[in-house]
Scaffold this active site. Structure first.
Site, PDB file in Angstrom:
ATOM      1  N   CYS A 158      13.667  10.775   6.015  1.00  0.00           N
ATOM      2  CA  CYS A 158      13.757  10.310   7.401  1.00  0.00           C
ATOM      3  C   CYS A 158      15.131  10.551   7.980  1.00  0.00           C
ATOM      4  CB  CYS A 158      13.425   8.826   7.447  1.00  0.00           C
ATOM      5  SG  CYS A 158      14.409   7.839   6.301  1.00  0.00           S
ATOM      6  N   GLU A 166      10.135  16.121  14.840  1.00  0.00           N
ATOM      7  CA  GLU A 166      10.443  15.991  13.412  1.00  0.00           C
ATOM      8  C   GLU A 166       9.618  17.003  12.619  1.00  0.00           C
ATOM      9  OE1 GLU A 166       8.969  12.501  11.215  1.00  0.00           O
ATOM     10  OE2 GLU A 166      10.975  12.288  10.360  1.00  0.00           O
ATOM     11  N   GLU A 213       9.899   1.143  10.402  1.00  0.00           N
ATOM     12  CA  GLU A 213      10.951   2.140  10.131  1.00  0.00           C
ATOM     13  C   GLU A 213      10.262   3.485  10.166  1.00  0.00           C
ATOM     14  OE1 GLU A 213      14.233   1.735   9.638  1.00  0.00           O
ATOM     15  OE2 GLU A 213      14.125  -0.440   9.862  1.00  0.00           O
ATOM     16  N   LYS A 247       0.862  -1.184   0.000  1.00  0.00           N
ATOM     17  CA  LYS A 247       0.000   0.000   0.000  1.00  0.00           C
ATOM     18  C   LYS A 247       0.900   1.237   0.000  1.00  0.00           C
ATOM     19  CE  LYS A 247      -1.832   2.839   2.734  1.00  0.00           C
ATOM     20  NZ  LYS A 247      -1.706   4.057   1.902  1.00  0.00           N
TER      21      LYS A 247
HETATM   22  P1  NAD Z   1       2.634   8.484   7.281  1.00  0.00           P
HETATM   23  O1  NAD Z   1       2.916   7.819   8.555  1.00  0.00           O
HETATM   24  O2  NAD Z   1       1.615   9.553   7.244  1.00  0.00           O
HETATM   25  O3  NAD Z   1       2.186   7.415   6.169  1.00  0.00           O
HETATM   26  C1  NAD Z   1       2.970   6.278   5.861  1.00  0.00           C
HETATM   27  C2  NAD Z   1       2.079   5.210   5.283  1.00  0.00           C
HETATM   28  O4  NAD Z   1       1.238   4.719   6.327  1.00  0.00           O
HETATM   29  C3  NAD Z   1       1.123   5.710   4.197  1.00  0.00           C
HETATM   30  O5  NAD Z   1       0.984   4.719   3.210  1.00  0.00           O
HETATM   31  C4  NAD Z   1      -0.173   5.911   4.954  1.00  0.00           C
HETATM   32  O6  NAD Z   1      -1.311   5.847   4.132  1.00  0.00           O
HETATM   33  C5  NAD Z   1      -0.131   4.759   5.926  1.00  0.00           C
HETATM   34  N1  NAD Z   1      -0.927   4.938   7.139  1.00  0.00           N
HETATM   35  C6  NAD Z   1      -1.153   6.061   7.839  1.00  0.00           C
HETATM   36  N2  NAD Z   1      -1.939   5.800   8.903  1.00  0.00           N
HETATM   37  C7  NAD Z   1      -2.212   4.471   8.869  1.00  0.00           C
HETATM   38  C8  NAD Z   1      -2.964   3.597   9.702  1.00  0.00           C
HETATM   39  N3  NAD Z   1      -3.610   4.028  10.787  1.00  0.00           N
HETATM   40  N4  NAD Z   1      -3.015   2.288   9.374  1.00  0.00           N
HETATM   41  C9  NAD Z   1      -2.351   1.820   8.291  1.00  0.00           C
HETATM   42  N5  NAD Z   1      -1.637   2.609   7.456  1.00  0.00           N
HETATM   43  C10 NAD Z   1      -1.554   3.915   7.754  1.00  0.00           C
HETATM   44  O7  NAD Z   1       4.045   9.022   6.755  1.00  0.00           O
HETATM   45  P2  NAD Z   1       4.325   9.929   5.490  1.00  0.00           P
HETATM   46  O8  NAD Z   1       3.889  11.314   5.773  1.00  0.00           O
HETATM   47  O9  NAD Z   1       3.842   9.235   4.270  1.00  0.00           O
HETATM   48  O10 NAD Z   1       5.946   9.881   5.436  1.00  0.00           O
HETATM   49  C11 NAD Z   1       6.753  10.676   6.213  1.00  0.00           C
HETATM   50  C12 NAD Z   1       7.211   9.930   7.458  1.00  0.00           C
HETATM   51  O11 NAD Z   1       7.867   8.722   7.083  1.00  0.00           O
HETATM   52  C13 NAD Z   1       8.239  10.725   8.245  1.00  0.00           C
HETATM   53  O12 NAD Z   1       7.975  10.599   9.615  1.00  0.00           O
HETATM   54  C14 NAD Z   1       9.555  10.034   7.887  1.00  0.00           C
HETATM   55  O13 NAD Z   1      10.572  10.208   8.845  1.00  0.00           O
HETATM   56  C15 NAD Z   1       9.115   8.613   7.759  1.00  0.00           C
HETATM   57  N6  NAD Z   1      10.056   7.824   6.949  1.00  0.00           N
HETATM   58  C16 NAD Z   1      10.856   6.907   7.585  1.00  0.00           C
HETATM   59  C17 NAD Z   1      11.789   6.179   6.845  1.00  0.00           C
HETATM   60  C18 NAD Z   1      12.708   5.173   7.527  1.00  0.00           C
HETATM   61  O14 NAD Z   1      13.324   4.356   6.831  1.00  0.00           O
HETATM   62  N7  NAD Z   1      12.819   5.196   8.841  1.00  0.00           N
HETATM   63  C19 NAD Z   1      11.889   6.367   5.470  1.00  0.00           C
HETATM   64  C20 NAD Z   1      11.060   7.298   4.856  1.00  0.00           C
HETATM   65  C21 NAD Z   1      10.142   8.019   5.615  1.00  0.00           C
END
Ligand code: NAD
Length: 494
Positions: free
Chosen positions: A292, A391, A257, A181
């Protein structure tokens, strides 16, 4: 938008389930180009029926040819998939650039890493066997590594292709099938990956993509009883929600992650190289701070503060902000209006906690409908304040001061996150001391600015476990492959 762009967006707007497009639509998600506010059309948002169909299709594929064939057979198909991605880098990069606003050259460079990532895992799977733990006259016991089954991969928007590849490559190589997803902000490039997989000869159902938001599609997928492992990349808040969903119906393992607030510590010897500021700027502001591992806290010796601010001001001159499709652009807009508002709120927090100074990135003709934010520094923010701990996920770098290595370490570790840190020094004793005591999953020690630019590729070769609120579970390398397997012990008694 050109006709060619519109056609590419239209043919990647629906889910891919069982080797074909899923035509039923529960709801639509509208997309705007973050660089100019123009419509990018709409993509699907799947409900329970679509998610069930994707998981069932993955289960059937796992019980079929994919699960039963040899590792070598799977490897051949994954190598063909990698080759096809390599031939479609331009389309994948264009979709990333249109939806996320990443400069096209950066998008191409990132997507171009995907084939090698897949090849590496496909080859690695051949050595992922197990151990003989007893070989006696009347007893043979071995523990072997088996695929887990159906893996749900939930990924963010900031690396639409690579965040997906990092999850699906080890999962598929280990013999699992996948339901991915992607983020509702950037679904099209991951969706294109799935149809390329089918075209490359992966059997139907091995790699499915369900488009939709987190609250509906993501939640349904994470809690689905027929999913065997959830592999998540995204914010800490969503990661915790995913963990709760994953165990709500049936206990299943979760790899998380999540977010970061990563420091970069500059020791005094690093100030000798005038090029260092390009590396520091890159580490904090690349992708407009939306990654990230962005090192958005710069810690410098108190006596060198003015030099640091001056160095970053000068570095900013070679980072033009603007249209992601223009060849000279190095910084694009933020992903959408919500993200821009959130980041600008943090600029207000920064004003209250330190001295905010905008950097002079060249920026001719910024589209007023674009989500642009100019990079800025927060100079000497109050210790322990929000701006040093939370963040931002945007172009804001704190410049904090320390009185010695112990003080630098204490400040760097005063964080809820533990994803990454970098250290600028050529002094090995200090580098070792800091690496050992920094509470993070990954430490990069730079002795030159060039080293900082090449560090993006390191993730393909190394492995890490995030600490604190940055997540849990291993990613990368052989341990990252084993995470997608389960150990079974077999004893043959005579
Ligand atoms: P997000 O948490 O809003 O969304 C990530 C994914 O999770 C999306 O596909 C979203 O639709 C899904 N999601 C959100 N709520 C959910 C729920 N309740 N149940 C199931 N799925 C759900 O993050 P974002 O805004 O897309 O990305 C930015 C974040 O990602 C930042 O915090 C960044 O640091 C982190 N990130 C971490 C890494 C790593 O390797 N540690 C890499 C890239 C990004």
């Amino acid at each position: 938008m050109t006709q060619e762009h519109a056609a590419l967006l239209a043919r990647t707007s629906r889910s891919w389930i069982g080797g074909k497009e899923w035509s039923q639509c529960d709801a639509d998600i509208a997309h705007l180009n973050p660089a100019n506010g123009q419509s990018l059309g709409a993509s699907q948002c799947l409900g329970a029926e679509g998610v069930d169909a994707a998981v069932s299709s993955a289960r059937r594929a796992f019980q079929g040819e994919w699960g039963r064939q040899t590792t070598g057979w799977r490897t051949a198909r994954l190598l063909a998939f990698a080759d096809l991605i390599a031939r479609n880098v331009d389309d994948l990069a264009l979709l990333e650039s249109l939806e996320v606003g990443r400069p096209l050259a950066d998008a191409r460079a990132l997507v171009a890493q995907a084939p090698e990532f897949i090849r590496r895992y496909a080859r690695m799977a051949e050595v992922c066997q197990g151990d003989v733990t007893a070989a006696q006259p009347r007893l043979l016991t071995f523990s072997w590594r088996r695929p887990r089954g159906v893996v749900a991969a939930i990924v963010p928007w900031n690396f639409p292709v690579m965040a997906a590849i990092v999850r699906i490559a080890p999962a598929l190589a280990a013999g699992n099938t996948v339901v991915l997803k992607p983020s509702e902000n950037a679904p099209r490039a991951p969706r294109l990956l799935a149809s390329l997989a089918t075209e490359a000869g992966l059997p139907d159902g091995v790699f499915n993509v369900t488009l939709g938001d987190g609250a509906t599609t993501g939640r349904l997928l994470a809690q689905h009883p027929d999913v065997d492992l959830v592999s998540f990349t995204g914010s800490t808040a969503s990661g915790l929600a995913v963990s709760r969903s994953a165990v709500s119906v049936r206990a299943k393992p979760v790899i998380l992650e999540c977010g970061g607030k990563s420091p970069q510590i500059m020791l005094d010897d690093a100030f000798d190289d005038p090029a260092v500021w390009q590396g520091v700027f890159f580490s904090a502001f690349w992708n407009t701070g939306q990654w990230c591992a962005a090192r958005t806290r710069l810690l410098v010796p108190k006596s060198r503060l003015a030099e640091a601010v001056d160095g970053l001001e000068k570095a900013a001159a070679s980072w033009p902000l603007g249209d992601p499709l223009a060849p000279t652009t190095r910084l694009g807009p933020l992903v959408n209006a919500t993200q821009r508002e959130r980041v600008l709120d943090y600029f207000e927090v920064a004003r209250g906690e330190g001295r905010l100074q905008e950097l002079g990135c060249p920026s001719d003709k910024l589209d007023p409908a674009g989500q642009f934010v100019r990079p800025a520094l927060v100079i000497e923010p109050s210790r322990g304040g929000r701006i040093t701990r939370e963040e931002v996920f945007g172009p804001l770098l704190t410049v904090e001061t320390f009185t010695g290595v112990d003080d630098a370490l204490a400040q760097a570790n005063a964080s809820d996150y533990g994803l990454m840190a970098s250290v600028w020094t050529s002094r090995s004793a200090d580098a070792y001391r800091l690496a050992r005591d920094l509470e993070v999953g990954c430490v990069a020690v730079y002795s030159s600015a060039e080293a900082a630019f090449s560090s993006l590729q390191d993730f393909v070769n190394s492995y890490l476990e995030p600490q604190k609120r940055s997540g849990h579970g291993v990613d990368g390398g052989l341990p990252g492959l084993l995470a997608y397997t389960t150990a079974q012990s077999v004893s043959l008694f005579n």
